[in-house]
Design an enzyme around this catalytic site. Sequence first.
Site, PDB file in Angstrom:
ATOM      1  CG  ASP A 173      -1.019   3.655  -6.076  1.00  0.00           C
ATOM      2  OD1 ASP A 173      -1.098   4.491  -6.511  1.00  0.00           O
ATOM      3  OD2 ASP A 173      -1.792   3.975  -5.175  1.00  0.00           O
ATOM      4  CD1 TRP A 180      -4.297   3.526  -6.844  1.00  0.00           C
ATOM      5  CD2 TRP A 180      -6.291   3.048  -6.237  1.00  0.00           C
ATOM      6  NE1 TRP A 180      -5.860   3.889  -7.817  1.00  0.00           N
ATOM      7  CE2 TRP A 180      -6.750   3.660  -7.205  1.00  0.00           C
ATOM      8  CE3 TRP A 180      -7.691   3.191  -5.232  1.00  0.00           C
ATOM      9  CZ2 TRP A 180      -7.897   4.316  -7.779  1.00  0.00           C
ATOM     10  CZ3 TRP A 180      -9.419   3.206  -5.546  1.00  0.00           C
ATOM     11  CH2 TRP A 180      -8.795   4.663  -6.790  1.00  0.00           C
ATOM     12  CG  ASP A 181       0.898   2.233  -1.925  1.00  0.00           C
ATOM     13  OD1 ASP A 181       0.135   1.010  -1.706  1.00  0.00           O
ATOM     14  OD2 ASP A 181       1.901   3.149  -2.514  1.00  0.00           O
ATOM     15  CB  VAL A 182      -3.909   6.997   1.290  1.00  0.00           C
ATOM     16  CG1 VAL A 182      -3.941   7.104   2.407  1.00  0.00           C
ATOM     17  CG2 VAL A 182      -2.063   7.518   1.137  1.00  0.00           C
ATOM     18  N   GLY A 232      -4.246   0.934   3.450  1.00  0.00           N
ATOM     19  CA  GLY A 232      -3.051   1.222   4.423  1.00  0.00           C
ATOM     20  C   GLY A 232      -4.477   0.847   5.757  1.00  0.00           C
TER      21      GLY A 232
END
Lengths: 403, 403
Positions: free
Chosen positions: B134, B161-163, B166
């Site tokens: 991220d 960006w990770d969220v 996912g």
Amino acid sequence: MSTILKGLRVTEVSAFIAAPLGGMTLAQLGAEVIRIDPIGGNIDYRRMPLSPTGASLYWTSLNKGKRSVTLALNTPEGQEIARALITGPGEEAGILLTNLPASGWMSHAALSRHRADLIMLRLTGNHDGSGAVDYTVNCASGFPTATGRDEAPVNHVLPAWDVAAGLYLTTGLLAAERQRRRDGQGREVTLALSDVMLATVGNLGYIADVQVNRNVRPPLGNDLYGALGRDFATSDGRRLMIVAISNRQWRAIGKATGLTERLAMIGPMMGVDLDTEVGRFDARGAIFALLEMWVGRHTLAEAGALLSAAGVLWGPYQDFGQLVAEDPRCSTKNPIFGMIDQSGVGRVLAAGSPLGFTDGDRLPPVPAPAMGQDTDAVLAEVLGMSSAQIGRLHDSGTIAGPG
Amino acid sequence: MSTILKGLRVTEVSAFIAAPLGGMTLAQLGAEVIRIDPIGGNIDYRRMPLSPTGASLYWTSLNKGKRSVTLALNTPEGQEIARALITGPGEEAGILLTNLPASGWMSHAALSRHRADLIMLRLTGNHDGSGAVDYTVNCASGFPTATGRDEAPVNHVLPAWDVAAGLYLTTGLLAAERQRRRDGQGREVTLALSDVMLATVGNLGYIADVQVNRNVRPPLGNDLYGALGRDFATSDGRRLMIVAISNRQWRAIGKATGLTERLAMIGPMMGVDLDTEVGRFDARGAIFALLEMWVGRHTLAEAGALLSAAGVLWGPYQDFGQLVAEDPRCSTKNPIFGMIDQSGVGRVLAAGSPLGFTDGDRLPPVPAPAMGQDTDAVLAEVLGMSSAQIGRLHDSGTIAGPG
């Protein structure tokens, strides 16, 4: 072609970011997404930034690949056509995605009288139905006061809660449609934007940190929390981010910079184990001092080449212009991108779905529709209307085409 | 109960945020999600923040509701069991979610020899398979240089960006599983974290703004771009955000503050139409001057009451502590929350899925597993192993239970 959702038909009555992004995400996977707007467009149709000819780059970017139908939604006749489209026939149809107040004719109760197995996705601001937008949710999240280096809160510019909400909507929609094919039941699926924020704050451990440790995460500037990472200035006035979240990545930093032995001195000096994330985080001031010196002696290109060769996890800072001009990932060399001819805008680079499927190429990016461009075709295809019927609806001002 | 994904079985081999969040999102909708880790836990198992007894609040918060199996993944025997679980029987099983390097026994080619209709979701850093996280994706996105008020870039603290990645994974997984029930085909579904960033930058209009207008969005501090909104200080040292994105909301601001007539003077003074978003954005300096004065004369509670009563879109700034202590949305009064007893952590507030379904109550939040707590049960249930077989695998160190 990766039209993995081919056959699925979703009607969208929406504005702004979250719900339109949800619909576009499905369209980019092959679903037929029909966006219904009032004649002349909804409240988001002219949002900045604008092209020189006045087209909204915001709207066109968030509505790519949809079909556009415009109706006099303030009249019973227009509402009746919208209702017919939403509850229209087809095993894979009967799905509404909306972030508008779902009352009156657009309530789940009213619509499901016309199609009992209707799936309705409804985004609200708060779980009690009161209004909220990304900006008024974000200020309450705790993140602005933990961002930057000072006490003053810093708002995010990326509407992250809207983006996450759009993708929760696609997840909920596909889950409900999956279950409908098993039990034949329709459902109302609700999502509150502030619940997306609250769940995420909890999922990332912040709520537990407050409750268990009485710890309120302070702003750390650009330092990573709990690991090693920060931004550094290069000799040519650029910046880059260096990160290590594994021991392999940590050793790569020593290798790239030739500083392995000096970095190793920091362990005993600071009394920490540098082979742990906690140790590197606690000793980061000393580590950063060495890296700052090293990065400052190199240009971005020089430092980047050395860091990449050694397998360091790093990235350049880029403004939006540099991203478009310099980053090969932001070009047609990357399979998610293609050039599109967007009406009112011109020829621009656009992304399709970031999801790739092995069963073929990705769907290439396609432009957003002109407002109302599909009204006649959709009324003929979905509702089986004749040209004469469609003509009369134009004459009465109940429907509109483009322009 | 809203176990809308009941019956779906997903195996997860993962670390950090994006893939674990994807798996947890499915578990919170009723899917059986089996997270396989090396004995002792993966690289993310001890990440900060920690509880007083050393449990990771990060890990427990991101892995709620999963089953945990621990195997000696560095041995052929452990890999064989993992492979058997991933490719195990069941029409709704045979789905792998991973962000680890998918080579050798864990490649799609190797695994699909054991189950031809395997669905494998694979998150990478970049689309060419190279690494990115991220933080190294975010610096390149353009957002840090457009955040805050100064020239220095400001990193986000929320790993947005990770969220988003996912949730793209859950969308891709449900899309692929939907299609598998139609054509019987397995698929490899790939997603690159940097592609999530690039697609989003494009979807929000930033790429087109550069290409069409040669415009690189500058930092605007806490001002909204293209609309009316900013933060203001209250008389009791708090801050709040006021926003208007519709004319109704704009009029509500005048009503709440009693400043309707004075605000109206700004239109002719600045030469703009205040009934447009562009006009209010262009005249925001003058509007903010009036609002700053008004908010500064009220406490947060006073201002909030007046703003809410008039229907203004506003929100308080809260740090994480204030969010937990003061915001009723962050409590069991909100149906997404419940109290859980998390092993190693204690009794804490936790969120379930923000998605709600009309066919019943939401699944209540449940704790994360202890590492390896489900090893024996899963091997018996999924692979039909006997106690004697499981005992031998414990003796040889191929599998492990908790503690």
